[in-house]
Design an enzyme around this catalytic site. Structure first.
Site, mmCIF file in Angstrom:
data_model
loop_
_atom_site.group_PDB
_atom_site.id
_atom_site.type_symbol
_atom_site.label_atom_id
_atom_site.label_comp_id
_atom_site.label_asym_id
_atom_site.label_seq_id
_atom_site.Cartn_x
_atom_site.Cartn_y
_atom_site.Cartn_z
ATOM 1 N N PHE A 134 0.847 -1.186 0.000
ATOM 2 C CA PHE A 134 0.000 0.000 0.000
ATOM 3 C C PHE A 134 0.881 1.235 0.000
ATOM 4 O O PHE A 134 2.057 1.168 0.371
ATOM 5 C CB PHE A 134 -0.888 0.002 1.253
ATOM 6 C CG PHE A 134 -2.351 0.155 0.963
ATOM 7 C CD1 PHE A 134 -3.000 -0.712 0.108
ATOM 8 C CD2 PHE A 134 -3.096 1.168 1.564
ATOM 9 C CE1 PHE A 134 -4.359 -0.576 -0.145
ATOM 10 C CE2 PHE A 134 -4.454 1.305 1.319
ATOM 11 C CZ PHE A 134 -5.090 0.434 0.465
ATOM 12 N N GLN A 247 -7.577 14.891 4.407
ATOM 13 C CA GLN A 247 -7.016 14.063 3.344
ATOM 14 C C GLN A 247 -7.969 13.945 2.167
ATOM 15 O O GLN A 247 -9.123 13.548 2.338
ATOM 16 C CB GLN A 247 -6.711 12.664 3.877
ATOM 17 C CG GLN A 247 -6.113 11.754 2.811
ATOM 18 C CD GLN A 247 -5.594 10.461 3.417
ATOM 19 O OE1 GLN A 247 -6.353 9.546 3.680
ATOM 20 N NE2 GLN A 247 -4.305 10.409 3.659
ATOM 21 N N HIS A 249 -8.465 11.773 -0.826
ATOM 22 C CA HIS A 249 -8.006 10.505 -1.382
ATOM 23 C C HIS A 249 -7.843 10.707 -2.885
ATOM 24 O O HIS A 249 -8.720 11.272 -3.531
ATOM 25 C CB HIS A 249 -9.042 9.421 -1.095
ATOM 26 C CG HIS A 249 -8.545 8.023 -1.353
ATOM 27 N ND1 HIS A 249 -8.275 7.567 -2.624
ATOM 28 C CD2 HIS A 249 -8.254 7.010 -0.512
ATOM 29 C CE1 HIS A 249 -7.848 6.309 -2.539
ATOM 30 N NE2 HIS A 249 -7.831 5.955 -1.270
ATOM 31 N N LEU A 263 -15.270 5.979 -3.220
ATOM 32 C CA LEU A 263 -13.875 5.577 -3.182
ATOM 33 C C LEU A 263 -13.507 4.458 -4.159
ATOM 34 O O LEU A 263 -14.253 3.512 -4.347
ATOM 35 C CB LEU A 263 -13.563 5.112 -1.766
ATOM 36 C CG LEU A 263 -12.087 5.027 -1.418
ATOM 37 C CD1 LEU A 263 -11.473 6.416 -1.476
ATOM 38 C CD2 LEU A 263 -11.928 4.448 -0.026
ATOM 39 N N GLU A 266 -7.061 2.162 -2.902
ATOM 40 C CA GLU A 266 -5.649 2.242 -3.212
ATOM 41 C C GLU A 266 -5.103 0.863 -3.580
ATOM 42 O O GLU A 266 -4.059 0.744 -4.216
ATOM 43 C CB GLU A 266 -4.941 2.758 -1.948
ATOM 44 C CG GLU A 266 -3.566 3.272 -2.146
ATOM 45 C CD GLU A 266 -3.126 4.088 -0.921
ATOM 46 O OE1 GLU A 266 -3.932 4.863 -0.381
ATOM 47 O OE2 GLU A 266 -1.970 3.922 -0.510
ATOM 48 N N ARG A 322 -0.771 9.596 -0.166
ATOM 49 C CA ARG A 322 -2.010 10.080 -0.790
ATOM 50 C C ARG A 322 -1.983 11.568 -1.103
ATOM 51 O O ARG A 322 -2.525 12.000 -2.122
ATOM 52 C CB ARG A 322 -3.192 9.778 0.139
ATOM 53 C CG ARG A 322 -3.505 8.308 0.165
ATOM 54 C CD ARG A 322 -4.607 7.983 1.134
ATOM 55 N NE ARG A 322 -4.951 6.570 1.045
ATOM 56 C CZ ARG A 322 -5.822 5.962 1.825
ATOM 57 N NH1 ARG A 322 -6.448 6.638 2.766
ATOM 58 N NH2 ARG A 322 -6.082 4.688 1.677
ATOM 59 N N HIS A 388 -11.768 12.649 2.045
ATOM 60 C CA HIS A 388 -11.817 11.281 2.543
ATOM 61 C C HIS A 388 -11.661 11.168 4.057
ATOM 62 O O HIS A 388 -12.337 10.364 4.698
ATOM 63 C CB HIS A 388 -10.707 10.493 1.841
ATOM 64 C CG HIS A 388 -10.652 9.044 2.162
ATOM 65 N ND1 HIS A 388 -11.757 8.229 2.027
ATOM 66 C CD2 HIS A 388 -9.656 8.255 2.615
ATOM 67 C CE1 HIS A 388 -11.414 6.990 2.379
ATOM 68 N NE2 HIS A 388 -10.162 6.985 2.751
ATOM 69 N N ARG A 423 -2.382 10.797 6.602
ATOM 70 C CA ARG A 423 -2.502 9.411 7.047
ATOM 71 C C ARG A 423 -2.135 8.458 5.930
ATOM 72 O O ARG A 423 -2.508 8.666 4.780
ATOM 73 C CB ARG A 423 -3.942 9.126 7.479
ATOM 74 C CG ARG A 423 -4.204 7.669 7.820
ATOM 75 C CD ARG A 423 -5.593 7.442 8.333
ATOM 76 N NE ARG A 423 -6.630 7.601 7.330
ATOM 77 C CZ ARG A 423 -6.948 6.683 6.410
ATOM 78 N NH1 ARG A 423 -6.281 5.538 6.341
ATOM 79 N NH2 ARG A 423 -7.920 6.899 5.547
#
Lengths: 620, 269
Positions: A134, A247, A249, A263, A266, A322, A388, A423
């Protein structure tokens, strides 16, 4: 249709209101709330859980990719120190050091515990919990279940928790906290079905209420994400911290309009998906920040080798953090190189065989097939940034999770500190279970230390109820749906991915105007499962959250992680020393201030700034 | 960048421009409004834009003309199972039902799930389902391996992961004849909880024995395998074939296999 005549809700006597009493009341039943409830039950406390939706429907179900824990099942070089280092680097070193440390150390045990409670993770060939790559994580680290890890987490916690003795109050919305002097004494809420008010008397209250993404137009968040915890904590006098770090995304759906923002995990990039502009260029190679250059592939050839499992190759740039990817997409679109609907292309079809895509990313396959009539095994997706996650939140003690108000605890997205300025994907689900547990333990310590039970103050109860009923009772007023749209547009246009002073100042003026509209909001109909009334009640919290984000963003004159300023580009070292905190001032207006961060322990500093090779061989 | 991807992008650029999704038109709806004391269908008319799903329509009607219209929803992406209702008589998730799946002149009828008591408008009281789950003996794992880990094979895991995809939308419960038409809520837990039971019974780490309860309290014999539940499942779980039938077989093996019957008579197991 007599039922639909306006029937004002008039309160007469406090004895008409049901009171439930518990040692601990937990607000929110997502991953963090349920984990806190389980811990509170295990500690022998009477525990009530108040949730806005039905049990098991919380926003946690939307989490797709996995939960990060350095178990080393797939790559044995992984350990907590490397996870900690990744987290700090991802958070641009603004994370609370102690929280990031506890998170990295405790996550593996929390994941194994889930397995003991029935979770069924994907496996390695040897039968252990499998882990996937990730963004921002050095090694395959995310324990996962296809691309529906959040559902597995919440179902596991739910099915276990219902046998631990908690009492769950479903479809019940918390309105505001009650206090006995400085400390918490409970809260007032209402049941959505009937509109009846209810008092929860408690020695400790744990907020696990999530973020406030619903203040933006394009968001991956569900309707519940209205910043209830931020609003209620703020009104009760708690500090909110780091609220400017929101954040976006990088990959939300952009087409059709009705699904904009939903969403796209990822995991698509983790499993080999690449980002392309309308010229077919793999543009992420042009956006590698110097800080990550040493650990990122700079040729397509090397990126492909990494994906094929070559351990000496560096990671593809699509897996940068991100904030970096979202800004890159934003720049491509603004530069006229976007896809037809204002996003970019995410291509996995030409990279991974169709059956593997269906196996590893079943929900994504399903989601695009049914909502966009697009087969992701044949065609690239169109994606763009979507609001997000809130890195900031209620300021808490890193060990007990207690806020600045005695007896009020916070965990999960509604608390701040753990993720710093940005994050990492996968760190959210592990955050929920690590800090949910700590909040339960913290509540126990606090409840045990109390000499006497806090008392309920009736006049506080009445003023909370009056605020709520006035929305139904006033003759005429503003439409809550339109006020909400108004707020979303202001935030989307002025406090988005790229920010600047002029726009944010404009946003503050607009927010003042919206504050007026919110004070005059009117819901037609009765108090019985009335969607307009529910929305109207959420507006105050959304507005407080939006104002805290805007004021924080205006004060922080630098770009760091999820907060990017056109007028103050790049990270500024002087700002690394501060958190921005907002709270309610004595005049009722929001006060924002810089507070100095504590110095990190030497040992943690050494780990965070270490060379990766030294951590791998155990030199540090 | 492969040549193929370039071609696909070029085609996509062209195709989306003249997609039939672009049309905007007015559509008619009949929505059930009322509560446990009664109610009626009310007509609504509103604009439909490209790509809209039924839940979008409900939000639009709320904002335009019926602010207090009650409907449940959360994720709007088919992941939480909140927005279940009956759309033109079929149990469906309103967030996954696209408007372009209906004929252009079709009036769309929305009503609450029939199997559960009405709270208000499109919202029903599904608490019966939560009580069923509480009745079921929970997961009881065997001890960990010596190194502190559990091990499971991929095949074993995949078998129960199918059941664990369930989003608890209760569409299967709504359509189940035993629960819907035969008043069987006291005798049968319904398809949702049959696959919950299957996920526990087939869990490689589980040690509890639920077969006697599956036969008696949970009522596996009531299901007569019409597969309506499988048809409505938005997660495409093979509820009947992979979940209910194997459980029925386990019950049969235990109670109706003559060898097992004799053994039980003699040894009392």
């Amino acid at each position: 249709m007599g039922e639909y005549k306006i029937r004002p809700y008039i309160m007469t006597d406090i004895s008409e209101i049901t009171t439930f009493e518990h040692d601990v009341i937990i607000v929110g039943a997502g991953g963090a709330g349920l984990r806190a409830a389980i811990e509170s039950c295990h500690q022998g406390l009477s525990t009530g859980v108040v949730c806005k939706s039905l049990l098991g429907k919380a926003h946690t179900v939307m989490a797709e990719g996995g939960m990060a824990a350095a178990m080393g099942n797939v790559d044995a070089r992984d350990n907590w120190k490397i996870h900690f280092r990744d987290t700090m680097r991802g958070g641009k070193f603004l994370n609370n050091w102690r929280m990031a440390e506890r998170h990295a150390k405790e996550a593996p045990d929390r994941v194994r515990e889930l397995e003991e409670w029935g979770a069924v993770f994907d496996r390695t060939l040897s039968g252990l919990i499998s882990q996937r790559n990730f963004g921002g994580h050095r090694y395959p680290r995310l324990a996962h279940v296809g691309d529906r890890t959040g559902l597995e987490l919440i179902r596991t916690l739910q099915d276990y928790a219902i046998h631990q003795g908690m009492k769950c109050y479903m479809e019940c919305t918390a309105l505001d906290l009650l206090k006995d002097g400085e400390r918490v004494s409970g809260l007032v809420g209402y049941f959505r079905e009937t509109g009846r008010f209810v008092i929860f008397k408690a020695k400790a209250v744990v907020f696990a209420t999530g973020g406030a993404g619903k203040a933006w137009q394009v968001t991956s968040n569900s309707w519940e994400y209205t910043g209830d915890g931020y609003g209620m904590a703020y009104e009760a006098g708690a500090d909110l911290m780091d609220m400017e770090f929101t954040q976006f995304h990088p990959t939300g759906m952009v087409w059709p309009p009705s699904v904009r923002g939903i969403l796209v995990t990822e995991g698509v990039r983790g499993d080999g998906g690449i980002l392309l502009n309308n010229k077919g260029e793999r543009f992420m190679f042009g956006y590698i920040p110097p800080k990550f250059a040493a650990e990122t592939a700079d040729t397509v050839e090397e990126a492909n080798r990494w994906l094929a499992g070559d351990k000496s190759a560096r990671r593809p740039p699509e897996l940068l953090t991100r904030d970096v990817v979202a800004r890159a997409i934003n720049a491509e679109v603004k530069g006229g190189r976007g896809s037809p609907h204002g996003g970019v292309f995410l291509d996995i079809a030409s990279r991974v065989p169709a059956d593997v895509i269906k196996k590893k990313l079943p929900s994504m396959y399903h989601q695009f097939k049914e909502l966009a009539e697009l087969d992701i095994t044949k065609e690239p997706m169109e994606v763009g940034p979507t609001c997000h996650y809130f890195m900031g939140g209620i300021r808490v003690d890193p060990d007990s999770q207690m806020s600045t108000i005695p007896g009020l605890f916070a965990c999960g997205e509604c608390s701040g500190g753990m993720h710093g300025a940005n994050r990492l994907g996968g760190n959210s689900l592990s955050d929920l279970i690590v800090f949910g547990r700590l909040a339960g333990l913290g509540a126990k310590e606090y409840v045990r230390s109390l000499k006497n039970s806090p008392r309920i103050n009736e006049s506080q109860v009445f003023s909370i109820i009056k605020r709520a009923t006035s929305i139904l009772n006033r003759e005429k007023g503003t439409n809550p749906y339109l006020v909400h749209e108004d707020l979303q547009k202001v935030m989307q246009d002025n406090v988005g991915i790229m920010r600047q002073e002029e726009e944010m100042k404009k946003a503050l003026i607009e927010l003042e105007r919206i504050k007026e509209s919110v004070s005059q909001v009117k819901a037609e109909g009765t108090s019985q499962y009335n969607a307009a009334w529910h929305k109207a009640l959420d507006l105050r919290n959304l507005l407080i959250s939006a104002e805290a984000v805007t004021r924080g963003a205006l004060m922080r004159q630098e770009s760091r992680g999820g907060h990017a300023r056109l007028d103050y580009e790049g990270e500024r070292d002087e700002w690394l020393a501060y958190n921005v905190v907002s709270r309610k001032g004595s005049d009722g207006k929001m006060v924002v201030e810089k507070i100095k961060r504590p110095e990190p322990p030497e040992e943690l500093k050494k780990i965070a700034y270490a060379k990766i090779e030294d951590l791998e061989i155990g030199k540090i | 960048m492969t040549v193929r991807a370039i071609l696909v992008i070029a085609r996509l650029n062209g195709r989306i421009q003249d997609s039939p999704l672009q049309k905007i038109m007015k559509r008619n709806f009949k929505i059930w409004r009322g509560d446990k004391n009664g109610g009626q269908f009310v007509d609504y008319r509103t604009n439909i834009e490209p790509g809209m799903v039924v839940l979008d329509v409900l939000h639009r009607i709320q904002a335009e003309s019926a602010g207090d219209l009650a409907c449940r929803w959360n994720c709007k992406a088919g992941k939480c199972g909140s927005c279940s209702m009956e759309i033109n008589g079929k149990p469906r998730l309103s967030c996954m039902t696209r408007m372009n799946s209906f004929k252009e002149d079709e009036t769309i009828t929305l009503q609450p799930l029939k199997t559960f008591p009405i709270m208000r408008d499109l919202v029903t009281d599904v608490s019966w389902n939560y009580r069923q789950k509480e009745k079921i003996v929970p997961f009881r794992p065997k001890p960990r391996d010596a190194d502190g880990n559990y091990r499971m094979t991929r095949d074993d895991v995949e078998r129960i992961q199918e059941f664990r995809k369930c989003i608890e939308c209760y569409l299967c419960q709504d359509v189940c004849h035993v629960l819907r038409d035969q008043g069987g809520k006291d005798q049968f837990v319904g398809p949702r909880f049959m696959i919950y039971l299957a996920s526990l019974e087939m869990h490689p780490l589980d040690t509890a024995d639920r077969i006697p309860a599956i036969r008696k309290e949970y009522g596996s014999g009531f299901c007569n395998i019409t597969k309506c539940c499988t048809e409505v499942c938005p997660e495409h779980i093979n509820i009947t074939d992979n979940g209910i039938i194997p459980l029925k077989e386990r019950v049969v093996d235990r109670y109706f296999d003559p060898v097992m019957w004799v053994k039980r008579k003699i040894f009392g197991v």
